[in-house]
Design a protein around this motif. Structure first.
Motif, mmCIF file in Angstrom:
data_model
loop_
_atom_site.group_PDB
_atom_site.id
_atom_site.type_symbol
_atom_site.label_atom_id
_atom_site.label_comp_id
_atom_site.label_asym_id
_atom_site.label_seq_id
_atom_site.Cartn_x
_atom_site.Cartn_y
_atom_site.Cartn_z
ATOM 1 N N UNK A 34 -13.262 9.909 3.914
ATOM 2 C CA UNK A 34 -14.492 9.445 4.364
ATOM 3 C C UNK A 34 -15.151 7.887 5.152
ATOM 4 N N UNK A 35 -13.783 7.629 4.989
ATOM 5 C CA UNK A 35 -13.850 6.128 6.094
ATOM 6 C C UNK A 35 -14.317 4.873 4.904
ATOM 7 N N UNK A 36 -13.750 4.548 4.010
ATOM 8 C CA UNK A 36 -14.332 4.312 3.251
ATOM 9 C C UNK A 36 -12.561 2.706 3.291
ATOM 10 N N UNK A 37 -13.354 2.124 3.545
ATOM 11 C CA UNK A 37 -12.336 0.475 4.292
ATOM 12 C C UNK A 37 -11.836 0.530 2.698
ATOM 13 N N UNK A 38 -12.354 -0.049 2.532
ATOM 14 C CA UNK A 38 -12.282 -1.294 1.025
ATOM 15 C C UNK A 38 -11.576 -0.737 0.635
ATOM 16 N N UNK A 39 -11.472 0.442 -0.723
ATOM 17 C CA UNK A 39 -11.098 1.751 -1.201
ATOM 18 C C UNK A 39 -9.817 2.033 -0.085
ATOM 19 N N UNK A 40 -9.973 2.263 0.618
ATOM 20 C CA UNK A 40 -8.680 2.430 1.777
ATOM 21 C C UNK A 40 -7.168 0.957 1.237
ATOM 22 N N UNK A 41 -7.734 0.449 2.104
ATOM 23 C CA UNK A 41 -7.371 -0.858 1.726
ATOM 24 C C UNK A 41 -6.495 -1.255 0.415
ATOM 25 N N UNK A 42 -7.606 -1.018 -0.684
ATOM 26 C CA UNK A 42 -7.068 -1.368 -1.816
ATOM 27 C C UNK A 42 -5.954 -0.233 -2.140
ATOM 28 N N UNK A 43 -5.983 0.847 -1.901
ATOM 29 C CA UNK A 43 -4.746 1.902 -2.946
ATOM 30 C C UNK A 43 -3.948 1.632 -1.721
ATOM 31 N N UNK A 44 -3.440 1.497 -0.627
ATOM 32 C CA UNK A 44 -3.015 0.942 0.095
ATOM 33 C C UNK A 44 -1.812 0.260 0.248
ATOM 34 N N UNK A 45 -2.292 -0.733 -0.313
ATOM 35 C CA UNK A 45 -2.240 -2.338 -0.431
ATOM 36 C C UNK A 45 -1.522 -2.478 -1.978
ATOM 37 N N UNK A 46 -1.856 -1.000 -2.683
ATOM 38 C CA UNK A 46 -1.390 -1.360 -4.641
ATOM 39 C C UNK A 46 0.573 -0.823 -3.668
ATOM 40 N N UNK A 47 0.314 -0.267 -2.666
ATOM 41 C CA UNK A 47 2.031 0.337 -2.704
ATOM 42 C C UNK A 47 3.043 -0.338 -1.839
ATOM 43 N N UNK A 48 4.381 0.277 -2.710
ATOM 44 C CA UNK A 48 4.979 -0.530 -0.712
ATOM 45 C C UNK A 48 5.192 -0.228 -0.335
ATOM 46 N N UNK A 49 5.589 -0.683 0.560
ATOM 47 C CA UNK A 49 5.474 0.002 2.467
ATOM 48 C C UNK A 49 6.266 1.427 2.671
ATOM 49 N N UNK A 50 7.892 1.257 2.429
ATOM 50 C CA UNK A 50 7.869 2.813 2.729
ATOM 51 C C UNK A 50 6.954 3.983 2.403
ATOM 52 N N UNK A 51 6.631 3.539 1.050
ATOM 53 C CA UNK A 51 5.673 4.840 0.483
ATOM 54 C C UNK A 51 4.282 4.937 1.247
ATOM 55 N N UNK A 52 3.350 3.495 1.798
ATOM 56 C CA UNK A 52 3.017 4.048 2.581
ATOM 57 C C UNK A 52 2.987 4.682 3.631
ATOM 58 N N UNK A 53 4.298 4.467 4.536
ATOM 59 C CA UNK A 53 4.831 4.615 5.964
ATOM 60 C C UNK A 53 4.933 6.474 5.169
ATOM 61 N N UNK A 54 5.123 7.310 3.996
ATOM 62 C CA UNK A 54 5.879 8.103 4.140
ATOM 63 C C UNK A 54 4.052 9.289 3.771
ATOM 64 N N UNK A 55 3.111 8.340 2.924
ATOM 65 C CA UNK A 55 1.386 9.146 3.005
ATOM 66 C C UNK A 55 0.826 9.083 3.979
#
Length: 787
Positions: free
Chosen positions: A93-114
């Motif tokens: 849905x290209x919701x940048x605000x929620x996308x950033x919040x979800x991603x930044x709550x994760x450590x880098x390895x999990x961001x890369x994996x997802x």
């Protein structure tokens, strides 16, 4: 279907009713609100999945913000039965605000994996975002995996409870979900990558083919640049005062418009010319000093960076030149340089011929294979390679995926695939095959670091897509060698000031982390020396290097104070230069093997209180930083860096000690050449990153286990058994993953930057020649969390 009243309200977008219900549960009952919020339905979808799918995403997410601090967001980012995490749905849905919040709550390895996790339709977050426009048909078929409805209106009409103000949204969803380039920049930032927006973007070539000191003869393209700066200087054309002239040009590259963007300088000279001691004046620099064997070397044009997907590829091209003796790298890049191949990331790709080749079915319709070598289960299929590390039984035998590749056992024999190559072992155990189709030897050949022959090394004149993959060596499983740690200011002494005692505490914690990294994650045999003078440090290093028992790599770590750009001894008086440390280390039995140094000390006087990239994307108002604890932890500080501070520091102490790094020696400094260092930060970030890497290996991305509070009896946990005896045996026998050493160090540099809120940046220096290879190192998992 396992829907609670909370989940039903979320899916229907009833945010006012949801707020009232949550308030009632919290104020009028003894029930645990968080327990309710963490439940999931039969499809493995929790409240975050359904919020992202909801027609009222923004409003419901605002309601949940009151509970975000208590929710375990990282553990809720698992894939549902369609293979989608909440991040997949938000990205669609290209919701940048929620996308950033979800991603930044994760450590880098999990961001890369997802980001790279494909759903049941083989679509991942990168594919979704690179659509760059909302397509209703793509969203329904590729994200929601729905082949029964042709529109969102028909999909949602069966509910009957849809609010009237959602009717327009269902009729014309493309008007509500609009692509914003910011979400692509956020994705790159969250993956610790530079924002190279696409392969066709404009690159600024500041090409210095003539004397850099003569303004009239300097040829320069001053076209606008989106991504980076590239500078090429042939020092033979520079007049005298070459050091000052070239350094001045490097300093000029540090313009506000290029804050947070890579600045690449290729400095070409012959072996007869004196070495220049070039210093990166800030973060995001890559200085490549190319040394030619003769004066009349061919002055090739600037490298075409659009052809290089990574820094590894760029360096490979440079050392391919027959006239090049070596390339010395001085890097303050804190992100990976990765240029996406957009051919697979554009709208309509799923109908293209490459995509059709990517998704092939066998004659019986049971197996589907992609170009990344992964097999996925179809409706009636029996075999599947998954990201949850499960074993699947097939007619022929067993298949199992490990973090560093895939092991497959069949009736014919055994096949093992790693991330960089494939080995096939036949019944006679004699043949091994790699990705590029070459046979690598037989069972009686020695594995590990490549020998002195030509295998795995560059072929004269070869510049191809296979070059980067061939330039690698894998450090062998088990104890790969020995490591020495020198820790000064380790013990508290009577009469120490409060600040000195604080430093001792930091140093002890840094030593603990350094020992853990080298011994438990890298499997080095570790020796520790405490509180040495400069002379004792050099003597201990030399003694260590000449000792027996070294393997394929040796490591050295120094934790100490610094003074006048040198390393200070524990006596707070004696000094030794980094060059003296390197020379002492590069002797004896260490001289001809790979070398890794971690140096944590203050290299200058600029305190870690300033944002050195105040005009970067993450520091600007364009970045959608969430208004929660993530902002406090990672958002760059507002105290911008004034270049006058750097000029004052360089004037105060104008001499930077020269550094000649031997070939295949890698040095990671904890800070920039002109800056102070936060004690212990480098190893804190490295240790935590390795913990996240290895823990994520075991947990993968799991659907939730059925809890006593759930009324969903059909739900099954996809997690592997975690019997301690199984894990302990596996950890002792083999590593859990294999990583590229330079990528690992670059990711740690990015984590240091984020953790310090853009006040401390690492500096990586190394040298390679035609026989050098990329280093892949095995990572082990400590046997218990207490360790």
């Amino acid at each position: 279907m396992g829907y609670t009243s909370i989940l039903s309200l979320v899916e229907l977008g009833q945010h006012e009713s949801l707020a009232e219900l949550l308030q009632h549960i919290e104020n009028e009952t003894d029930l645990d609100t968080i327990t309710y919020l963490e439940q999931h339905n039969y499809y493995g979808q929790n409240i975050l999945h359904l919020t992202a799918v909801s027609l009222s995403l923004a409003s419901i997410y605002d309601v949940l913000q009151d509970y975000a601090g208590c929710l375990k967001l990282e553990k809720m980012m698992y894939p549902d039965k369609l293979g989608n995490t909440p991040i997949h749905y938000v990205a669609a849905k290209y919701d940048t605000k929620v996308f950033a919040d979800f991603m930044l709550h994760l450590p880098l390895p999990k961001r890369q994996k997802i980001t790279n996790l494909p759903n049941s339709q083989l679509v991942d977050c990168r594919n979704i975002i690179h659509q760059k426009t909302f397509s209703e048909s793509f969203y329904i078929t590729k994200v929601l995996a729905d082949d029964k409805h042709s529109s969102l209106a028909t999909k949602f009409e069966f509910h009957g409870w849809i609010r009237k103000d959602y009717k327009m949204q269902l009729a014309h969803p493309e008007n509500f979900y609009k692509y914003d380039e910011t979400i692509l920049k956020v994705l790159k930032y969250c993956l610790n990558q530079y924002s190279l927006l696409d392969s066709a973007s404009t690159i600024s070539h500041s090409l210095f083919l003539a004397a850099a000191g003569q303004r009239k003869s300097r040829q320069e393209d001053t076209g606008s640049a989106e991504d980076l700066q590239l500078l090429v200087i042939d020092t033979i054309n520079v007049e005298e005062s070459k050091q000052e002239t070239v350094q001045s040009v490097l300093n000029e590259m540090n313009m506000p418009v290029y804050n947070g963007k890579p600045k690449i300088a290729v400095i070409r000279s012959s072996v007869k010319e004196a070495d220049l001691n070039l210093i990166p004046p800030g973060p995001d620099y890559l200085i490549l000093s190319v040394k030619y064997k003769k004066d009349n070397y061919t002055r090739n044009p600037a490298p075409d960076l659009k052809k290089h997907k990574s820094i590894h590829s760029l360096i490979s091209e440079l050392i391919c030149d027959l006239d090049v003796q070596k390339v010395s790298v001085n890097s303050t890049l804190s992100k990976r340089y990765i240029r996406d191949d957009d051919t697979s990331l554009v709208e309509g790709y799923e109908d293209s011929e490459p995509c059709k080749k990517q998704m092939r079915e066998t004659d019986d319709g049971e197996e589907r294979k992609t170009n990344d070598g992964k097999e996925r289960e179809t409706e009636d299929g029996e075999e599947r390679e998954t990201d949850d590390c499960e074993e699947r039984e097939t007619d022929d035998g067993k298949e199992r995926e490990t973090e560093d590749g895939e092991e497959r056992e069949t009736k014919d024999g055994e096949e093992r695939e790693t991330d960089g190559s494939k080995e096939r072992k036949t019944d006679n155990g004699e043949e091994k095959e790699t990705d590029d189709g070459e046979e690598r030897g037989t069972d009686d050949s020695e594995e590990g670091v490549a020998d002195d022959g030509d295998e795995g090394r560059l072929v004269d004149g070869e510049v191809s897509g296979l070059l980067e993959n061939r330039m690698k060596t894998v450090l062998e499983t088990g104890k790969i060698g020995k490591a020495l740690i020198i820790c000064n200011q380790h013990e508290s002494i009577q009469g120490m000031s409060g600040e000195e005692l604080k430093i001792v505490g930091f140093r002890q914690k840094a030593l603990e982390n350094a020992s853990s990294v080298l011994k438990k994650y890298f499997a080095f045999e570790v020796e520790v020396r405490y509180d040495l003078s400069a002379e004792e440090m050099l003597s201990s290093i030399s003694e260590f290097s000449r000792s027996e028992g070294h393997g394929s790599m040796a490591a050295l770590t120094i934790l100490s104070h610094g003074y006048q750009r040198n390393i200070m001894g524990a006596d707070n008086q004696s000094l030794c230069s980094v060059q003296e440390v390197v020379n002492s280390f590069n002797t004896g039995n260490v001289q001809n093997i790979k070398k890794l140094l971690f140096l944590s000390y203050c290299r200058g006087g600029i305190p870690p209180q300033y944002n050195r990239t105040p005009h970067s994307f993450e520091s600007s108002s364009d970045f959608p930083w969430p208004e929660n604890e993530v902002t406090v932890m990672y958002q760059p500080i507002r105290r911008g860096f004034d270049e006058t501070l750097r000029r004052q520091e360089w004037s105060r102490q104008p001499t930077f000690p020269p550094l000649d790094v031997p070939v295949d020696c890698y040095i990671m400094f904890s800070t920039l050449p002109d800056s102070k260092s936060k004690p212990g930060l480098m190893f804190k970030c490295l240790s935590e990153h390795l913990r996240d890497l290895t823990s994520d290996y075991r947990s993968k991305l799991l659907t939730p286990a059925t809890s006593s509070s759930d009324d969903i009896t059909e739900q099954r946990d996809r997690q592997l058994p975690t019997d301690d005896s199984i894990l302990r045996e596996e950890r002792e026998d083999k590593p859990v993953m294999r990583v590229n050493l330079l990528d690992l160090l670059t990711d740690v540099a990015g984590i240091m930057r984020d953790t310090s809120r853009s006040t401390q940046y690492a500096n990586l220096c190394y040298t390679v020649d035609r026989n050098s290879q990329q280093i892949f190192i095995d990572i082990f998992k400590p046997s218990s969390e207490s360790e």
